[in-house]
Design a protein around this motif. Sequence first.
Motif, PDB file in Angstrom:
ATOM      1  N   ALA A   1      -4.557  -1.828  -4.577  1.00  0.00           N
ATOM      2  CA  ALA A   1      -4.857  -2.856  -3.776  1.00  0.00           C
ATOM      3  C   ALA A   1      -5.540  -3.982  -4.676  1.00  0.00           C
ATOM      4  CB  ALA A   1      -5.876  -2.361  -2.853  1.00  0.00           C
ATOM      5  N   ALA A   2      -6.318  -3.845  -5.495  1.00  0.00           N
ATOM      6  CA  ALA A   2      -6.717  -4.848  -6.407  1.00  0.00           C
ATOM      7  C   ALA A   2      -5.818  -5.526  -7.285  1.00  0.00           C
ATOM      8  CB  ALA A   2      -7.757  -4.248  -7.420  1.00  0.00           C
ATOM      9  N   ALA A   3      -4.703  -4.717  -7.659  1.00  0.00           N
ATOM     10  CA  ALA A   3      -3.618  -5.471  -8.519  1.00  0.00           C
ATOM     11  C   ALA A   3      -2.669  -6.021  -7.633  1.00  0.00           C
ATOM     12  CB  ALA A   3      -2.884  -4.190  -9.312  1.00  0.00           C
ATOM     13  N   GLN A   4      -2.666  -5.806  -6.373  1.00  0.00           N
ATOM     14  CA  GLN A   4      -1.494  -6.499  -5.587  1.00  0.00           C
ATOM     15  C   GLN A   4      -2.491  -7.726  -5.228  1.00  0.00           C
ATOM     16  OE1 GLN A   4       0.475  -4.387  -2.842  1.00  0.00           O
ATOM     17  NE2 GLN A   4       0.524  -2.406  -4.026  1.00  0.00           N
ATOM     18  N   ALA A   5      -3.795  -7.583  -4.933  1.00  0.00           N
ATOM     19  CA  ALA A   5      -4.701  -8.930  -4.675  1.00  0.00           C
ATOM     20  C   ALA A   5      -4.524 -10.082  -5.770  1.00  0.00           C
ATOM     21  CB  ALA A   5      -5.986  -8.404  -4.287  1.00  0.00           C
ATOM     22  N   ARG A   6      -4.672  -9.391  -7.032  1.00  0.00           N
ATOM     23  CA  ARG A   6      -4.475 -10.235  -7.970  1.00  0.00           C
ATOM     24  C   ARG A   6      -3.258 -11.039  -8.117  1.00  0.00           C
ATOM     25  NH1 ARG A   6      -2.409  -8.416 -12.895  1.00  0.00           N
ATOM     26  NH2 ARG A   6      -3.394  -6.323 -12.279  1.00  0.00           N
ATOM     27  N   ALA A   7      -2.264 -10.080  -7.897  1.00  0.00           N
ATOM     28  CA  ALA A   7      -0.682 -10.803  -8.059  1.00  0.00           C
ATOM     29  C   ALA A   7      -0.439 -12.005  -6.720  1.00  0.00           C
ATOM     30  CB  ALA A   7       0.113  -9.788  -8.046  1.00  0.00           C
ATOM     31  N   LEU A   8      -1.020 -11.538  -5.819  1.00  0.00           N
ATOM     32  CA  LEU A   8      -1.071 -12.645  -4.443  1.00  0.00           C
ATOM     33  C   LEU A   8      -1.956 -13.679  -5.079  1.00  0.00           C
ATOM     34  CD1 LEU A   8      -1.802 -10.312  -1.611  1.00  0.00           C
ATOM     35  CD2 LEU A   8       0.557 -11.502  -2.008  1.00  0.00           C
ATOM     36  N   LEU A   9      -2.966 -13.620  -5.483  1.00  0.00           N
ATOM     37  CA  LEU A   9      -3.772 -14.823  -5.883  1.00  0.00           C
ATOM     38  C   LEU A   9      -2.993 -15.687  -6.961  1.00  0.00           C
ATOM     39  CD1 LEU A   9      -7.189 -13.057  -5.884  1.00  0.00           C
ATOM     40  CD2 LEU A   9      -6.719 -15.023  -4.529  1.00  0.00           C
ATOM     41  N   ILE A  10      -2.240 -14.954  -7.815  1.00  0.00           N
ATOM     42  CA  ILE A  10      -1.598 -15.629  -8.787  1.00  0.00           C
ATOM     43  C   ILE A  10      -0.389 -16.522  -8.532  1.00  0.00           C
ATOM     44  CG2 ILE A  10       0.049 -15.180 -10.895  1.00  0.00           C
ATOM     45  CD1 ILE A  10      -1.999 -13.131 -11.994  1.00  0.00           C
ATOM     46  N   GLY A  11       0.000 -15.727  -7.215  1.00  0.00           N
ATOM     47  CA  GLY A  11       1.201 -16.541  -6.575  1.00  0.00           C
ATOM     48  C   GLY A  11       0.862 -17.686  -5.856  1.00  0.00           C
TER      49      GLY A  11
END
Length: 752
Positions: free
Chosen positions: A130-140
């Motif tokens: 979940a944290a990895a996907q949240a990081r990617a969403l923020l980068i997006g």
Amino acid sequence: MNALSRRGLLKGAGALVVSFSMSRAFAQEGEVAGGAPKEAVPELPGALAQSPFLDSWIRIEADGSIKVFTGKAELGQGVKTAILQVAAEELEVEPRAIEMITADTGQTPNEGYTAGSQSMPNSATAVRNAAAQARALLIGQAAGRWSLDPATLRAENGSVIAPNGETLSYGALVSSTLLHVEAQPQSPLKAPDQLRQIGQSMQRIDIPGKVTGGEAYVQDMRMTGMVHARVVRPPSYGAQLQAVDTAGVDAMPGVVGVVRDGDFLAVVADKEFRAIKAMRMLAKAAQWSESETLPDSSALPDFLRQLPREDGTVASEGTPVPSAHTYEASFTRPYQAHGSIGPSCAVALWEDERMTVWSHTQGVYPDQKAIGEMLELGPDRLRVVHREGSGCYGHNGADDAAADAALIAQRFPGRPVRVQWMREQEHGWEPLGPAMVTQVRAGIDASGQISEWNYELWSNTHSTRPGPAGALLAGRHSAKRFAPEEPELEITKSGNGDRNSVPLYVSPSKQVVWHFLKDMPLRVSALRGLGAYANVFSIESTMDELALLAKTDPVAFRLKHLEDLRAKAVVEEAATRFGWSNEPLPQNTGRGFGFARYKNFAAYCAIALEAEIDPISGRVQVKRVVSAIDSGQAVNPDGIRNQTEGGILQSLSWTLFEAVPFDRTRVTGIDWSTYPILRFSGVPASVEVHVIDRPGEPFLGSGEAAQGPMAGAIANAIRHATGLRLTDLPFSRERVRAALMQAAGTELTQNG
């Protein structure tokens, strides 16, 4: 909304939102571009499958503050720290930037029980993804604002950084809906060589309050207007309350009230000591009827074998080959207590027709269900919040204390009610680790290979946790008389009483049967490791006997029968670090070895030790222990060592000291003199734990890996020192001395 408009909406939120959200959303609806056949949706990792929305696990506020949620409870195993490290790693922030929220039905995902060494495989895996996907969403999000390729951006210290050095904080990027999306099976996890937090030993965040006298445990809770309650338990399991005169108690200073509900009896006072005094007077005023319902403790193994049973086949594979030598033996384990240093406690508040309970339960959601059934409250009116308790791995009195507090609190609206059990109540009423009997018949062929393996075990279920209100003492004793659920035989991958009953060692045939006993003479439930402790003890004792028949070193014999390379590596590491050899030791001193892979799919653990046996007193002193453990990718190596050291010492206590005494009416081991445990004088001079890290491998969990191997290693050290194979736990001084005297008498008779 059709696929095209959905795509357009997602694209506006940032490039990586599209890549993370579309495939799962379309797969759920059965839409596949070009009319291709629908593909199965890959399974979500860890506990994400049960709670797939990212904001169930991670929330980021506009001010940049971060909260991480886990349904698992901190029990002293250090999981709060390890999950914090995992989240910080993938979110690219320092651990201190995160607030961890654990096990609260009002806030966290429902992860059932904190049990079975599953917190890291399930919860930590979910949080990491979940944290990895949240990081990617923020980068997006940042990429969308800057019109840049997300691959050119990086996250660091709670911000996204562009190639030119420009930054946007997480708080500036987040929106109320950004993380309210379903997780995807694939996450952009950091590569092992990029990790900064995972793999590093970090000081546990739960320790400071415990060593400085802070509010560390539920026992420490103090709330404004709080009153203190004590429960008067029946004198024995089957006792029923016939009459009670409360007049004297009602007149005592500070007494707020007496609660009677069927056989449930309690007193509430303004101060704790007044509650204790009132409880003692109330106990004298209560009249109970009792009957003999328990078996003869001196013949417990025979009693268990004779109980009605349902047989379940755990394993039936292969065909035995002719045996040159056969070993057969029966092993026993007594009822054992959790022995929590702090007796169970809970606080409950009934206010505005809603109940809040603070408890050291290992399952806030199951407790919510059970207490809700007992009080006829729906989950919208009942919240259970985990607070640490002083010592327990398993199902002790925590859930019962929570139910006690809730039942009493309903009678005193607006006042927090604190229920604290007494020592004799904890020992006399908590669910116990079930007694077990096992039977082994195994052989080796002429080449020294295992030729057959036949194993039987007699055991109750090892879990009667809530869920149902009948799992709670207050539910059973109240006027509504909730009955406990009838246990059922279930053969599962994780195992129960049959956990680790199938050896990992290679054999041409393995036949394993669980004789499941529905009748439970004493109250039983989960104790750390469930059946694995007794099963591994039996298996590892047998492996040494087979090695003797094969005239082979016991470590070499194990390696010869292991195909799993990681299993071999753990055995070799422990043996090498210990300095295993066949060199003679001083008289009355022996070396022993034990190994298992917990549940045959979790952590690998091997233990080598040296023990000295006093031939006069029968005292067994374990002098030195060396262990190796492989629990997959190591998040907090020091935490893994903590858990393994603790498991070693707990198993040492079980194996040498612990057995619940009882007569035909009640449990009689109700204090530390009648239920002895390991003292500081019995702790080995040296305990080493060597962690084998496996970067990139799944988390396996460490908490229950050492118990079985430690028991086997102790038994094998005694065998090596004395030539005696002891098969009945615990190896108390009296039992060891009696075995030595019997052996000496037999030898004198033979020589005479």
